[in-house]
Design a protein around this motif. Sequence first.
Motif, PDB file in Angstrom:
ATOM      1  N   SER A  49       0.827  -1.208   0.000  1.00 48.13           N
ATOM      2  CA  SER A  49       0.000   0.000   0.000  1.00 48.13           C
ATOM      3  C   SER A  49       0.863   1.261   0.000  1.00 48.13           C
ATOM      4  N   ALA A  94      -8.711  -1.197  -4.865  1.00 48.10           N
ATOM      5  CA  ALA A  94      -8.127  -0.694  -3.614  1.00 48.10           C
ATOM      6  C   ALA A  94      -8.666  -1.465  -2.412  1.00 48.10           C
ATOM      7  N   ALA A  98      -6.514  -3.767   0.309  1.00 46.76           N
ATOM      8  CA  ALA A  98      -6.580  -3.579   1.757  1.00 46.76           C
ATOM      9  C   ALA A  98      -7.052  -4.823   2.500  1.00 46.76           C
ATOM     10  N   TYR A 189      -7.467   5.642  -2.595  1.00 46.51           N
ATOM     11  CA  TYR A 189      -6.357   5.465  -1.655  1.00 46.51           C
ATOM     12  C   TYR A 189      -6.529   6.344  -0.418  1.00 46.51           C
ATOM     13  N   PHE A 194      -4.070   5.087   2.650  1.00 48.57           N
ATOM     14  CA  PHE A 194      -2.768   4.663   2.142  1.00 48.57           C
ATOM     15  C   PHE A 194      -1.724   5.786   2.131  1.00 48.57           C
TER      16      PHE A 194
END
Length: 253
Positions: A49, A94, A98, A189, A194
């Motif tokens: 990330s 994304a 995660a 993000y 991130f």
Amino acid sequence: MLEIFSSFPPNLLMFLAAVLFIAGCVRGFAGFGAGMIFMPIATSVMLPSTAAASFLFIDGIVALPLVIRALRLCDWPTVLPAAIGAVICVHFGAWLLASTDVLVLRWSIFAIVTGLLLLLISGWRYNGKATWPVSLGVGAVAGVLGGISQVSGPPVVAFWLSSAREPAIVRANLIVFFALSSVGTFFAYILNGFFTLQVFHLLIMAIPVYALAIYAGSKGFSKANPNLYRKLAYVLIALAALTSMPALDPLFR
């Protein structure tokens, strides 16, 4: 200043600077490919990330001059729907980054990228019209891959290269596509947290190095043989496949 770089030892910074310079030269020449070079190496020394967020910020800032020049050349009827598909689906990528097992993601990316490369090598060409649904679908796949790994190039590269368009048009399409799709990636993000302090520490070194490399690469494109472009694109897609293959970790990590 030393405190700013405390997250990154000097030898690691020098190593990342060298990788970024090579990646930037490729990005300036081909219009894509920097993420394929930087991400596999960066994820071996930092969180995926953190690497993805750092590269997104670096490329988004430094590549702006390329975007301005490419706006006049790109094929908007195919670029715009592809960008919309990417902006929408990058959030799913994304989320996967995660929450999903990294090994599963990497094998999935390897399978997709390898399949696209084999299609290109086989001589297959998409002879149909690049309709909105087709472009939207290609962009959606690219968006998911970009959200996971910042390697969104192979689907759109394969799509536009298969149309046998001029290298200058393909390059312009890619540059504008990445610029538009990165907007959605930024928001995805941010929502996933991130952009850490470590990311912004890395930018201090990375931005000037990457800017110089992109300038050098773009100058090289203006003087290169057009046939070289397609060959380099194939090599970069193959590189993306190989470096994302978990079985080869002893060689790349």
